[in-house]
Write a protein that holds these residues in place. Sequence first.
Motif, PDB file in Angstrom:
ATOM      1  N   ARG A   1       0.856  -1.201   0.000  1.00 28.28           N
ATOM      2  CA  ARG A   1       0.000   0.000   0.000  1.00 28.28           C
ATOM      3  C   ARG A   1       0.893   1.253   0.000  1.00 28.28           C
ATOM      4  O   ARG A   1       1.051   1.940   1.010  1.00 28.28           O
ATOM      5  N   ASP A   2       1.479   1.504  -1.143  1.00 27.23           N
ATOM      6  CA  ASP A   2       2.372   2.651  -1.253  1.00 27.23           C
ATOM      7  C   ASP A   2       1.854   3.693  -2.244  1.00 27.23           C
ATOM      8  O   ASP A   2       2.613   4.452  -2.826  1.00 27.23           O
ATOM      9  N   TYR A   3       0.526   3.688  -2.458  1.00 25.45           N
ATOM     10  CA  TYR A   3      -0.028   4.597  -3.456  1.00 25.45           C
ATOM     11  C   TYR A   3      -0.712   5.810  -2.829  1.00 25.45           C
ATOM     12  O   TYR A   3      -1.375   6.567  -3.530  1.00 25.45           O
ATOM     13  N   ASP A   4      -0.597   5.964  -1.531  1.00 31.85           N
ATOM     14  CA  ASP A   4      -1.188   7.133  -0.878  1.00 31.85           C
ATOM     15  C   ASP A   4      -0.253   8.333  -1.079  1.00 31.85           C
ATOM     16  O   ASP A   4       0.896   8.320  -0.623  1.00 31.85           O
ATOM     17  N   CYS A   5      -0.737   9.321  -1.770  1.00 26.35           N
ATOM     18  CA  CYS A   5       0.098  10.507  -2.058  1.00 26.35           C
ATOM     19  C   CYS A   5      -0.482  11.762  -1.428  1.00 26.35           C
ATOM     20  O   CYS A   5      -0.349  12.864  -1.968  1.00 26.35           O
ATOM     21  N   ALA A   6      -1.129  11.603  -0.274  1.00 27.93           N
ATOM     22  CA  ALA A   6      -1.710  12.774   0.395  1.00 27.93           C
ATOM     23  C   ALA A   6      -0.639  13.756   0.842  1.00 27.93           C
ATOM     24  O   ALA A   6      -0.893  14.965   0.939  1.00 27.93           O
ATOM     25  N   HIS A   7       0.583  13.216   1.089  1.00 27.38           N
ATOM     26  CA  HIS A   7       1.645  14.113   1.575  1.00 27.38           C
ATOM     27  C   HIS A   7       2.066  15.113   0.500  1.00 27.38           C
ATOM     28  O   HIS A   7       2.744  16.095   0.790  1.00 27.38           O
ATOM     29  N   TYR A   8       1.683  14.868  -0.749  1.00 29.37           N
ATOM     30  CA  TYR A   8       2.006  15.835  -1.805  1.00 29.37           C
ATOM     31  C   TYR A   8       1.129  17.084  -1.718  1.00 29.37           C
ATOM     32  O   TYR A   8       1.439  18.101  -2.339  1.00 29.37           O
ATOM     33  N   PHE A   9       0.032  17.014  -0.989  1.00 33.38           N
ATOM     34  CA  PHE A   9      -0.974  18.082  -1.011  1.00 33.38           C
ATOM     35  C   PHE A   9      -1.060  18.837   0.316  1.00 33.38           C
ATOM     36  O   PHE A   9      -2.112  19.344   0.674  1.00 33.38           O
ATOM     37  N   VAL A  10       0.019  18.897   1.073  1.00 40.37           N
ATOM     38  CA  VAL A  10       0.027  19.661   2.318  1.00 40.37           C
ATOM     39  C   VAL A  10       0.459  21.095   2.023  1.00 40.37           C
ATOM     40  O   VAL A  10       1.163  21.358   1.035  1.00 40.37           O
ATOM     41  N   ASP A  11       0.029  22.044   2.908  1.00 40.81           N
ATOM     42  CA  ASP A  11       0.367  23.451   2.708  1.00 40.81           C
ATOM     43  C   ASP A  11       1.825  23.744   3.057  1.00 40.81           C
ATOM     44  O   ASP A  11       2.457  24.616   2.456  1.00 40.81           O
ATOM     45  N   GLU A  12       2.344  23.000   4.055  1.00 34.53           N
ATOM     46  CA  GLU A  12       3.731  23.218   4.451  1.00 34.53           C
ATOM     47  C   GLU A  12       4.672  22.697   3.369  1.00 34.53           C
ATOM     48  O   GLU A  12       4.272  21.938   2.492  1.00 34.53           O
ATOM     49  N   PRO A  13       5.914  23.052   3.470  1.00 34.47           N
ATOM     50  CA  PRO A  13       6.890  22.504   2.513  1.00 34.47           C
ATOM     51  C   PRO A  13       6.896  20.978   2.546  1.00 34.47           C
ATOM     52  O   PRO A  13       6.857  20.355   3.606  1.00 34.47           O
ATOM     53  N   ARG A  14       6.875  20.389   1.381  1.00 34.65           N
ATOM     54  CA  ARG A  14       6.749  18.940   1.258  1.00 34.65           C
ATOM     55  C   ARG A  14       8.016  18.245   1.734  1.00 34.65           C
ATOM     56  O   ARG A  14       9.113  18.536   1.259  1.00 34.65           O
ATOM     57  N   PRO A  15       7.862  17.292   2.683  1.00 32.65           N
ATOM     58  CA  PRO A  15       9.059  16.530   3.078  1.00 32.65           C
ATOM     59  C   PRO A  15       9.446  15.552   1.979  1.00 32.65           C
ATOM     60  O   PRO A  15       8.607  15.100   1.198  1.00 32.65           O
ATOM     61  N   ASP A  16      10.702  15.230   1.956  1.00 31.00           N
ATOM     62  CA  ASP A  16      11.208  14.286   0.956  1.00 31.00           C
ATOM     63  C   ASP A  16      10.994  12.867   1.482  1.00 31.00           C
ATOM     64  O   ASP A  16      11.762  12.368   2.316  1.00 31.00           O
ATOM     65  N   ASN A  17       9.882  12.236   1.026  1.00 31.01           N
ATOM     66  CA  ASN A  17       9.549  10.884   1.480  1.00 31.01           C
ATOM     67  C   ASN A  17      10.062   9.802   0.545  1.00 31.01           C
ATOM     68  O   ASN A  17       9.657   8.649   0.645  1.00 31.01           O
ATOM     69  N   LYS A  18      10.873  10.176  -0.375  1.00 26.21           N
ATOM     70  CA  LYS A  18      11.383   9.185  -1.318  1.00 26.21           C
ATOM     71  C   LYS A  18      12.304   8.202  -0.604  1.00 26.21           C
ATOM     72  O   LYS A  18      13.183   8.592   0.171  1.00 26.21           O
ATOM     73  N   GLN A  19      12.087   6.928  -0.828  1.00 20.70           N
ATOM     74  CA  GLN A  19      12.883   5.893  -0.177  1.00 20.70           C
ATOM     75  C   GLN A  19      14.300   5.891  -0.737  1.00 20.70           C
ATOM     76  O   GLN A  19      14.521   6.195  -1.918  1.00 20.70           O
ATOM     77  N   PRO A  20      15.261   5.548   0.119  1.00 22.19           N
ATOM     78  CA  PRO A  20      16.651   5.488  -0.361  1.00 22.19           C
ATOM     79  C   PRO A  20      16.797   4.494  -1.512  1.00 22.19           C
ATOM     80  O   PRO A  20      16.066   3.507  -1.612  1.00 22.19           O
ATOM     81  N   GLU A  21      17.751   4.767  -2.372  1.00 25.94           N
ATOM     82  CA  GLU A  21      17.969   3.914  -3.539  1.00 25.94           C
ATOM     83  C   GLU A  21      18.344   2.499  -3.134  1.00 25.94           C
ATOM     84  O   GLU A  21      17.965   1.527  -3.788  1.00 25.94           O
ATOM     85  N   SER A  22      19.099   2.341  -2.037  1.00 26.88           N
ATOM     86  CA  SER A  22      19.514   1.005  -1.604  1.00 26.88           C
ATOM     87  C   SER A  22      18.323   0.146  -1.212  1.00 26.88           C
ATOM     88  O   SER A  22      18.263  -1.060  -1.521  1.00 26.88           O
ATOM     89  N   ILE A  23      17.345   0.765  -0.525  1.00 21.08           N
ATOM     90  CA  ILE A  23      16.143   0.002  -0.136  1.00 21.08           C
ATOM     91  C   ILE A  23      15.349  -0.399  -1.371  1.00 21.08           C
ATOM     92  O   ILE A  23      14.837  -1.524  -1.457  1.00 21.08           O
ATOM     93  N   MET A  24      15.241   0.492  -2.335  1.00 23.05           N
ATOM     94  CA  MET A  24      14.523   0.168  -3.569  1.00 23.05           C
ATOM     95  C   MET A  24      15.195  -0.991  -4.302  1.00 23.05           C
ATOM     96  O   MET A  24      14.526  -1.911  -4.798  1.00 23.05           O
ATOM     97  N   ILE A  25      16.513  -0.965  -4.362  1.00 19.67           N
ATOM     98  CA  ILE A  25      17.240  -2.039  -5.051  1.00 19.67           C
ATOM     99  C   ILE A  25      17.027  -3.364  -4.323  1.00 19.67           C
ATOM    100  O   ILE A  25      16.822  -4.409  -4.943  1.00 19.67           O
ATOM    101  N   LYS A  26      17.081  -3.325  -2.989  1.00 19.16           N
ATOM    102  CA  LYS A  26      16.895  -4.565  -2.212  1.00 19.16           C
ATOM    103  C   LYS A  26      15.482  -5.128  -2.402  1.00 19.16           C
ATOM    104  O   LYS A  26      15.284  -6.330  -2.570  1.00 19.16           O
ATOM    105  N   MET A  27      14.458  -4.252  -2.376  1.00 16.08           N
ATOM    106  CA  MET A  27      13.080  -4.706  -2.566  1.00 16.08           C
ATOM    107  C   MET A  27      12.897  -5.333  -3.945  1.00 16.08           C
ATOM    108  O   MET A  27      12.237  -6.376  -4.093  1.00 16.08           O
ATOM    109  N   LYS A  28      13.520  -4.712  -4.947  1.00 16.58           N
ATOM    110  CA  LYS A  28      13.404  -5.249  -6.308  1.00 16.58           C
ATOM    111  C   LYS A  28      14.096  -6.610  -6.416  1.00 16.58           C
ATOM    112  O   LYS A  28      13.579  -7.543  -7.042  1.00 16.58           O
ATOM    113  N   ALA A  29      15.259  -6.724  -5.766  1.00 19.96           N
ATOM    114  CA  ALA A  29      15.978  -8.000  -5.804  1.00 19.96           C
ATOM    115  C   ALA A  29      15.196  -9.086  -5.067  1.00 19.96           C
ATOM    116  O   ALA A  29      15.115 -10.241  -5.530  1.00 19.96           O
ATOM    117  N   ASP A  30      14.609  -8.745  -3.916  1.00 15.55           N
ATOM    118  CA  ASP A  30      13.811  -9.724  -3.170  1.00 15.55           C
ATOM    119  C   ASP A  30      12.615 -10.199  -3.984  1.00 15.55           C
ATOM    120  O   ASP A  30      12.304 -11.395  -4.011  1.00 15.55           O
TER     121      ASP A  30
END
Length: 920
Positions: A380-409
């Motif tokens: 369940r990683d399709y919730d993008c409500a954090h893109y629509f906040v009034d404050e400056p958007r935090p960088d919620n992008k996952q680290p590249e290493s975690i993405m590579i590990k998830m893809k390999a798994d």
Amino acid sequence: MMRSEALFIRELRSQLNEQLRALDGRVDTQTALVGELQDWFRRRAELHQDYSFKLDKLAKSLQARHKEQKYKREQLHLLSVYSCWNSLVNQTRKDARDHAAMADVYLNNIIPRFTQIQDDVQRIYKRCREIGYESHEELLKVLHELHTTMRTYHTYQTEFKNAETKLRNFEAQRSKLEQGIPKEKLEKSKKFRVIEKEIQKRSNKYMDAKLKALKARNEYILSMDSANAAIHKYFVEDLSDIVDCMDFGFHSSIARALKTHVSGQECMRRSLQGGIDDINKTISNLDSRLDKQRFLEFNNAAFMLPKKFEFQGHKGDETHEDSTTTQVNQVVVNRHVQEEMEKRYAHLVSRLTSLKTESEETWKTIETAEKTLMEMINTRDYDCAHYFVDEPRPDNKQPESIMIKMKADRQETEDFYLSKFREYTLGSNLITRLQARYELMRKALGDETQASSSPTPTRNLVNKPRRRRIGRNPLMGQPKLFGGSLEEYLEATGQEIPLIMKSCIRVINLYGLHHQGIFRVSGSQVEINNFRESFERMEDPLADVTDASDINSVAGVLKLYLRELREPLFPTVFFDQFMEIAPLEKKHDFVVKMRDVVTSLPRPVFVVMRYLFAFLNHLSEFSDENMMDPYNLAICFGPTLVPIPEDKDQVQYQNLVNELIKNIIIFSEDIFPGDGGHVYEKYISRDSIDLEVEACDAPSENPDEVDSEPGQSEDESEILEAIAQFDFLARSERELSFNKGDVLVLHSQVSSDWWRGSFQGKQGLIPDKYILLKIRDEDKDRLSDRGAAEQLRRRASSSSESILSSSTQQSSEGVIKPTAHNGAAQAPLSPSPASMQSQDSCASPVSRDGLGGASSSLGLDSGGVSDGAQADGGRSTSPLPSTPGQASHSPTPPHSLQHGACLSLSDVSSIVSVQEEVTA
């Protein structure tokens, strides 16, 4: 014959190649469709960026002009319109931020997902194509083996026939010598001795050739059945599983990407809600099974189950001389090959046992891996409500290493899953081939005693395992009834017959058997839609139906359900086989071949099919009234049950479809074996939708807790006797079993349909509609003396009027008359449940269609019995129903007794009193 076999193999090879081409085209279509979706989102992101820029520019220009002209607008804030303008400017700025956020979602989230989906689809497809190609190679090996054994068989048969001919020639020469030379000189004749030696030599060669021919024949038959089983397994199961595996995760990944877009849209203005609903609807309609079904139907020529191989017997070898059976494909075992076949049989049993154990373990591993892989896909990683906040958007992008590990798994789990799927597919195909050999060898060896104890049981429909499916997890939400799969729905709900079929058929059985044009006259579309919505919610809108006013709508919703099934009741893959069976004129040939096909269907489909055609057969028995003979029913149900593929000649095949359905309706009892499972009940009580519940609720375990019937005195609870009119088999410990003709003792009536009584020293419940009360003179006098006027006023107003009004009619119309034996009344059987709307009133007995008082079609009066009943010893009896044989097989009390029904205790008093008034 060998040429036709080789031609068939070439055609099958061409069909397999066509399958690969069709699958190639399918994956190209999938990737192209994903590319179109990706392009749509890319263009949409560009529009959002451009729109966001223009909105922001608009807001800034408005604010700048406002500052420049501030001195001119000093009093502007006094106007209420200013707040509107200010709100519009603020909303413009917010819209600009929202559209910028949406462009960011599309460019950095959704578009990369579609790129990954394309990679996943192509990667999985390559592996599945390799599996399919390996399956093709296995099939071709089997076909090559079949072709080789066939050639060997024909070669040895030719040698055998030649050896036999030569032996007969020498025997003929010897006969001539014996006739031409005197007996005393015969032994000295050199020519005779030479012929004798030659005969001995030819005889040995003849026996050797005969043995070789027999072995070759057996091997050919084994190879042939193995090839047929392998082809059937591949086309019916493996192809479906391969397509499912190709689609594994595809629809879930698309849905995940689209749900990201949905989440973004839901955070935007309410004006976009309509578009969000449309996309949500698209997501909810994603169905890989439906995609597969449409794909298979569109390419039905490539995926249709081919004809079975038939035994191509050598001339003169259609039935073997050592065989006692007329089946041409029966393996022959005689003393020459007995020992060898027994060794092969024992080895086959051992091998099958180990292979099935391995297959079970492999399937369990597949289920575990499938669940793990599906959890990875459905993150369940399709919730993008954090893109629509009034404050400056935090960088919620996952680290590249975690993405590579998830893809390999995921790829590692995927590789493991596909390897196990390959192992299971090829292994189960091998098991099917060996099982086919096992069945033939078991029959040939006469090993019937091991059929139950063997680890490789025979092909029994009752014990048929549930169909295993790839990609079953997870099944989200309630299964679809209309437009869904029958097999998956029954599996998810635990029902044997869908509630909609059970309920509609029950209502038609009670109120529609005599309705003219049933299934041909259209019902109300509004009512049909209402019924459909209720059944879809797993409710029964027909539970309280008491008449035939909506009978056409009931029939219409049943036809609609069968028509909208995702997979038709008669699977499309068997269409060619059905069309070969349809024109058969001999009943035996049609029944045998049709039974072979229907018993090969999944168990749930078979049970539903048997239930439906038993009902249609019953309905056709009343064709003189409802005008629906088997052929008319076939016209109504043919296109629904057996849809013709689009590439077939609709006119030509429609006649065959109608003929097929007509013959199945006529011969349904012969085609569908009664091997357990839910069966259709011809005689259904209005209360029998759940008779087990009724039997438990109506009679209480504690006799003191049972309320007596209104107006029932203590005298009514005295013991009476009754005669069983039908056989009844108890379905629980609370009920009593008895046979037709048994004398039962009744203690009390606990409901309109049940008595408490005893039989052979055992107490329990007795169904009211299976018995006939024995009324003695003293019972009659006692019952009639205590308040007959009250009984007439309270219980028998309608029945007494009908009896009095019909007292002048002839006895053949069913009027209750006094007899010459002590004036005892002839008691009819008690009314069916349709005439028991309450405990305080009694309507006329129902006719066979269940409509209260509508018995004129059967030639009966509202309360009468046949004129043929004779009193015996002061006790009145009633003739048996016209169809006791049918009623005795019904698990529920028969509701249509043409010569009356059982009396309840209160009715006895009423009828006896009325009878005395008539006599007076």
